[in-house]
Design a protein around this motif. Structure first.
Motif, short mmCIF file in Angstrom:
data_model
loop_
_atom_site.label_atom_id
_atom_site.label_comp_id
_atom_site.label_asym_id
_atom_site.label_seq_id
_atom_site.Cartn_x
_atom_site.Cartn_y
_atom_site.Cartn_z
N ASN A 233 75.30 -8.49 47.34
CA ASN A 233 75.21 -7.92 48.70
C ASN A 233 73.95 -7.28 48.91
O ASN A 233 74.01 -6.92 50.21
N GLU A 234 73.29 -6.87 47.90
CA GLU A 234 71.89 -6.08 48.24
C GLU A 234 70.72 -6.95 48.32
O GLU A 234 70.49 -7.76 47.54
N ALA A 235 70.17 -6.77 49.75
CA ALA A 235 68.78 -7.21 49.85
C ALA A 235 67.75 -6.55 48.89
O ALA A 235 68.06 -5.41 48.70
N ASN A 236 66.78 -7.47 48.52
CA ASN A 236 65.82 -7.07 47.59
C ASN A 236 66.09 -6.43 46.25
O ASN A 236 65.29 -6.11 45.25
N LEU A 237 67.56 -6.90 45.88
CA LEU A 237 67.89 -6.59 44.48
C LEU A 237 68.36 -7.98 43.69
O LEU A 237 69.21 -8.63 44.41
N GLN A 238 67.89 -8.14 42.62
CA GLN A 238 68.61 -9.15 41.74
C GLN A 238 68.85 -8.56 40.36
O GLN A 238 68.19 -7.52 39.92
N ALA A 239 69.66 -9.33 39.46
CA ALA A 239 70.24 -8.62 38.35
C ALA A 239 70.28 -10.00 37.42
O ALA A 239 70.25 -11.02 37.56
N VAL A 240 69.79 -9.33 36.31
CA VAL A 240 69.86 -10.30 34.91
C VAL A 240 70.94 -9.61 34.18
O VAL A 240 70.66 -8.53 33.37
N TRP A 241 72.12 -10.40 33.74
CA TRP A 241 73.29 -9.68 33.17
C TRP A 241 73.04 -10.21 31.60
O TRP A 241 73.00 -11.46 31.44
N GLN A 242 73.39 -9.45 30.67
CA GLN A 242 73.94 -9.61 29.37
C GLN A 242 75.32 -9.80 29.61
O GLN A 242 75.83 -8.60 29.89
N GLN A 243 75.91 -10.78 28.89
CA GLN A 243 77.67 -10.77 29.09
C GLN A 243 78.17 -10.57 27.71
O GLN A 243 77.85 -11.24 26.94
N ARG A 244 79.42 -9.94 27.76
CA ARG A 244 80.03 -9.66 26.63
C ARG A 244 81.68 -10.07 26.81
O ARG A 244 82.14 -9.69 27.73
N ALA A 245 82.06 -10.37 25.51
CA ALA A 245 83.30 -10.91 25.87
C ALA A 245 84.39 -9.87 25.35
O ALA A 245 85.14 -10.03 24.43
N GLN A 246 84.24 -8.84 26.55
CA GLN A 246 85.31 -7.83 26.08
C GLN A 246 85.17 -6.95 27.49
O GLN A 246 84.66 -7.43 28.46
N ALA A 247 85.91 -5.73 27.54
CA ALA A 247 86.16 -5.32 28.80
C ALA A 247 84.97 -4.59 29.16
O ALA A 247 84.13 -4.13 28.38
N SER A 248 84.67 -4.61 30.80
CA SER A 248 83.39 -3.75 30.88
C SER A 248 83.60 -2.36 30.80
O SER A 248 84.89 -1.86 30.67
N ASP A 249 82.46 -1.31 30.87
CA ASP A 249 82.54 0.08 30.71
C ASP A 249 83.02 0.69 31.99
O ASP A 249 82.95 0.11 33.24
#
Length: 303
Positions: A79-95
């Motif tokens: 939902n943020e203009a000017n922002l993109q993300a590159v995620w590394q994903q793990r098969a466990q709960a998020s912090d």
């Protein structure tokens, strides 16, 4: 309209569960909850949002789990203009983190940060920072920061401007970074964090870091360069702040934006102080959508 400055941010993303209580925190006795809210947080995510809302084309590199928290965090970035993300994903709960705040903004934090330390600088990241004007390193474990700094010094490509924004635990374990301090252009942190960093490694500007800003709330900002300290009064004072959480990221984002445009530390501190103070009237990662930090230093927006 986004500026032509491409900024890369590296750091954790997690869910903040903030609980504000009546009265002052103490070791005994119960407190009534006056306000409670959940929002995407983490120093990496907060810097990404704060920089994007300053008009910078920003890319966030972070790590998430595979649960509903991850979905909430991804939505906040989408939902943020000017922002993109590159995620590394793990098969466990998020912090996530639970923040307890009293009426005087004293804070107690309990967190589970199990996957943040699993992020690694891969080829996608290394290729990306080669074309970045600035790189913001936030509170990932210092071993991750060390690996990134080493990769920058070994690379034959142009090095971006590097800003390190550590938290207290990073400062307490900073000795591992001493050999790579000359690769850091600027450090931004609170006065309490700077005192701990100084206790650990001494004055960073005597070991290769070009400049440091240490914020101290209403008492202003200290600028350290070449072993000398200059102090600047707070530009704007908020008598009754709503939430001081995230003020450091708001300061750092506005400071960096202004510094890259003007190469003037004084103007950058004015911008950072103003936006940091304004953020204390907002909640969590809802950073101000403002451009007057740019106008403050004589930058004319096209909008």
């Amino acid at each position: 309209m986004a500026s032509n400055m491409a900024i890369t941010v590296v750091g954790p993303s997690y869910l903040d569960h903030t609980i504000r209580v009546h009265g002052t925190l103490s070791l005994d006795g119960s407190r009534h909850i006056s306000q409670e809210y959940k929002h995407a947080g983490g120093t990496g995510l907060c810097y990404g949002i704060a920089l994007a809302r300053q008009g910078n084309a920003t890319t966030l590199f972070s790590v998430l789990g595979n649960d509903t928290i991850a979905h909430t965090i991804k939505n906040s970035v989408d939902n943020e203009a000017n922002l993109q993300a590159v995620w590394q994903q793990r098969a466990q709960a998020s912090d996530y983190a639970v923040l307890l705040l009293d009426e005087d903004n004293h804070k107690c934090v309990a967190s589970r940060k199990e996957i943040s330390g699993s992020w690694r600088a891969d080829s996608t990241f290394l290729d990306h920072i080669a074309s970045s004007k600035a790189l913001v390193l936030t509170s990932f474990d210092n071993t991750i920061v060390l690996a990134i700094l080493r990769s920058l010094t070994k690379s034959n490509t142009r090095k971006p401007f590097v800003m390190w924004a550590p938290h207290f635990n990073n400062c307490a374990q900073a000795r591992i970074l001493e050999p790579m301090l000359p690769a850091i252009d600027h450090i931004t942190l609170s006065q309490e964090e700077y005192d701990r960093l100084h206790q650990e490694i001494g004055d960073p500007t005597k070991k290769g870091v070009k400049s440091v800003t240490a914020t101290c709330g209403k008492e202003g900002v200290a600028l350290i360069q070449n072993g000398h300290t200059n102090r600047f009064e707070q530009l704007l004072s908020i008598e009754k702040p709503l939430d001081t959480n995230g003020a450091g990221e708001a300061f750092g984002a506005a400071f960096l934006t202004a510094l890259l445009q003007t190469n003037d530390h004084h103007h950058a501190i004015l911008a950072g102080s103003f936006v940091g103070a304004m953020h204390t009237e907002r909640l969590g990662s809802d950073f101000p959508r403002i451009r007057f930090a740019r106008r403050l230093v004589g930058y004319n927006d096209e909008q």
